[in-house]
Design an enzyme around this catalytic site. Sequence first.
Site, PDB file in Angstrom:
ATOM      1  N   ASP A  12       0.864  -1.171   0.000  1.00  0.00           N
ATOM      2  CA  ASP A  12       0.000   0.000   0.000  1.00  0.00           C
ATOM      3  C   ASP A  12       0.911   1.235   0.000  1.00  0.00           C
ATOM      4  O   ASP A  12       2.119   1.132   0.222  1.00  0.00           O
ATOM      5  CB  ASP A  12      -0.891  -0.046   1.252  1.00  0.00           C
ATOM      6  CG  ASP A  12      -1.735   1.187   1.410  1.00  0.00           C
ATOM      7  OD1 ASP A  12      -2.440   1.556   0.447  1.00  0.00           O
ATOM      8  OD2 ASP A  12      -1.684   1.801   2.491  1.00  0.00           O
ATOM      9  N   ASP A  14      -0.286   5.140   1.061  1.00  0.00           N
ATOM     10  CA  ASP A  14      -0.584   6.065   2.148  1.00  0.00           C
ATOM     11  C   ASP A  14      -0.674   5.330   3.484  1.00  0.00           C
ATOM     12  O   ASP A  14      -1.437   4.372   3.620  1.00  0.00           O
ATOM     13  CB  ASP A  14      -1.901   6.790   1.891  1.00  0.00           C
ATOM     14  CG  ASP A  14      -1.857   7.640   0.638  1.00  0.00           C
ATOM     15  OD1 ASP A  14      -1.035   8.561   0.584  1.00  0.00           O
ATOM     16  OD2 ASP A  14      -2.641   7.374  -0.295  1.00  0.00           O
ATOM     17  N   ASP A 176      -1.262  -0.841   6.060  1.00  0.00           N
ATOM     18  CA  ASP A 176      -1.549  -0.293   7.388  1.00  0.00           C
ATOM     19  C   ASP A 176      -3.024  -0.288   7.719  1.00  0.00           C
ATOM     20  O   ASP A 176      -3.408   0.029   8.843  1.00  0.00           O
ATOM     21  CB  ASP A 176      -1.057   1.158   7.463  1.00  0.00           C
ATOM     22  CG  ASP A 176      -1.840   2.055   6.514  1.00  0.00           C
ATOM     23  OD1 ASP A 176      -1.772   1.828   5.283  1.00  0.00           O
ATOM     24  OD2 ASP A 176      -2.555   2.957   6.986  1.00  0.00           O
TER      25      ASP A 176
END
Length: 223
Positions: A12, A14, A176
């Site tokens: 990922d 961001d 995250d």
Amino acid sequence: MQFDNKTLVIFDLDGTLLDSAPDLALAINLMLTDLGFEAAPEPVIRSWVGNGAQTLVSRALQYCGCDSSQDSSHFNDALVIFLAHYQAHLTTHSVLYNGVFDTLMQLKQSGLQLALVTNKPMRFIDPILSDFKLRDVFSITLGGDSLAVKKPHPEPLLHTCEQLGTSVEQAVMVGDSKNDILAAKAANMQSVGLTYGYNYNEAISLQSPDVVLDEFSHLLQCF
């Protein structure tokens, strides 16, 4: 935990590689100001990040008590304003998380293929990667508008594996957010959850990734 027989690591962006919340907050607040609303605190905006630009704008409008229907002309105007401001401030305040650059380089040098699958629109990804000298790190990059669906749908992960000729069993998703872990589970792919990013004020461990890490550099111990 050490993963066996992996050839592909999907990341990922961001909240995983990049702390982009300061620039997203800047663009959201410039949008809100343009629309006549008061700015929102950055910690609040951080809790909205992770589902793409449309959801981010929708949450900002809801926060201000405005109708955030994605079919309304008001929403569309707000989205256009936000995207323009964000385009002008992609890396004004954003930074790579500690250890990201060196860890990515070491993983790539070890022979692993690296891919990027984010819900961020594609138009923003290449300039960001260029500014942080990461353009050549990833074998494939998918944005939230690259396919008809985005995370937590498994298709972006499955598509990435297919394009790179890799089986799901040979890949790992690193993120995250619960969207990353849910997408991995739906694809029957193992996953790593990072504790420091944007996950709507929820512990990433609640999604039961295969591995939970507090530091990005600790990935090196998994391969």
